[in-house]
Design an enzyme around this catalytic site. Structure first.
Site, short mmCIF file in Angstrom:
data_model
loop_
_atom_site.label_atom_id
_atom_site.label_comp_id
_atom_site.label_asym_id
_atom_site.label_seq_id
_atom_site.Cartn_x
_atom_site.Cartn_y
_atom_site.Cartn_z
CB ILE A 41 23.62 26.92 4.21
CG1 ILE A 41 23.25 26.31 2.85
CG2 ILE A 41 23.82 28.41 4.09
CD1 ILE A 41 22.86 24.86 2.90
CB SER B 277 31.23 35.89 8.10
OG SER B 277 30.48 35.20 9.08
NE ARG B 278 26.03 39.37 12.10
CZ ARG B 278 24.84 39.28 12.68
NH1 ARG B 278 24.40 40.29 13.43
NH2 ARG B 278 24.10 38.20 12.54
CE LYS C 290 16.56 26.16 0.98
NZ LYS C 290 15.78 26.01 2.22
CG ASP D 250 14.79 27.18 5.45
OD1 ASP D 250 15.27 28.18 4.94
OD2 ASP D 250 15.45 26.14 5.69
#
Length: 308
Positions: A14, A36-37, A90, A168
């Site tokens: 996203i 971010s991993r 969201k 979702d």
């Protein structure tokens, strides 16, 4: 006011599909860091997680959380405690209690909190809202059906508790309906279909009712292939008002009124800049409340197993 220095936390699908382009197209905000991993960006400060980001000497004014809802509370809390403005993808959280706790914390810290609902920014939503305020509504039917394999390939978190399953995407429809309806509504029945091997539903059939008795029906399904369906049909005494293509198109009494391209995330970031500039928050959690009610009243039906 100088540009807002923004960090993205969670550089997944996203973020790459929507957030990066919207930030680049928005005046008043600059992407300066990523946490971010498993991903990074060239020429941007990159960190493995939000704790490393907040502990660094990189100047950040705001954080956009694009991570799954499970575990997001701790990330948002850390950012708010550090005095950062926070934008939530969201759904804003995994539970009702946690998002209200974040709202209270943002107020205490004197920073902005933005619970985003990108579908509300679709081109036809506000025109439909104004139109329905002047019409006598008889019923509402929502059909929100899409292919989970296309939109969430290999994403296991959506099938876990807190991932919401079909809600979702379904929460996008609820975010529009809660915006365009002139009066509030509540859930009266919920049928949830759970794959035998999953902890979250793949389909839902819901019935709501407004305070004055107007019926609202919603059908969500993640098993649709081919063309996707994102429609809201409002029957009024003056004729039908239909939002299609996720709210980007408006048809009134059979005639097309609005057909526009996707600008949802650009609108979100513009609003975020305005919120931060004026030291305000935007925290409407009503779509998540309806989802929580759907689980509370939900009758569980077990359907065939789902394999990605």
């Amino acid at each position: 006011m100088p540009n807002i220095r923004l960090a993205i936390v969670g550089l997944g699908k996203i973020a790459r599909d929507q957030h990066l382009g919207a930030i680049a197209a928005t005046d008043g905000i600059d992407l300066v860091a990523v946490a971010s991993r498993n991903a990074s960006l060239e020429n941007i400060h990159c960190f493995p997680d939000i704790d490393a980001l907040l502990a660094s000497d990189v100047d950040v004014d705001a954080v956009s959380l694009c991570t799954p809802p499970q575990g997001r509370f701790e990330q948002a809390r850390a950012a708010l405690m550090a005095g950062k403005h926070v934008m939530l993808e969201k759904p804003p959280g995994a539970t009702i209690a946690e998002v209200f706790a974040l709202e209270a914390l943002a107020r205490k810290q004197g920073v902005s909190l933005f619970a985003t609902w990108h579908s509300r920014e679709a081109a036809a939503v506000e025109p439909a809202r104004r139109l329905l305020a002047e019409r006598r509504i008889q019923s509402v039917e929502v059909e929100w059906k899409e292919d989970v394999r296309h939109w969430h390939p290999g994403q296991a978190w959506i099938w876990e508790p807190g991932g919401l399953g079909v809600f979702d995407p379904g929460i996008n429809a609820l975010s529009i309906v809660t915006r365009i309806m002139p009066e509030s509504f509540h859930l009266v029945s919920s049928e949830l279909s759970f794959p035998a091997n999953r902890a979250a539903p793949i389909a839902a059939d819901l019935e709501f009712q407004t305070a004055s008795g107007t019926p609202i029906k919603a059908a969500f399904d993640w098993r649709q292939t081919g063309p996707q369906t994102w429609d809201i049909r409002v029957s009024t005494q003056e004729g039908d008002v239909v939002l299609t293509h996720g709210g980007s198109r408006l048809i009134v009494n059979g005639e097309a009124q609005i057909v526009e391209e996707d600008r949802e995330y650009r609108s979100l970031y513009k609003h975020f800049v305005d919120l931060v500039s004026s030291k305000r928050s935007d925290t409407d959690f009503s779509p998540l409340v309806h989802v929580a009610d759907a689980f509370m009243l939900g009758r569980r039906n077990v359907v065939e197993s789902f394999e990605d």
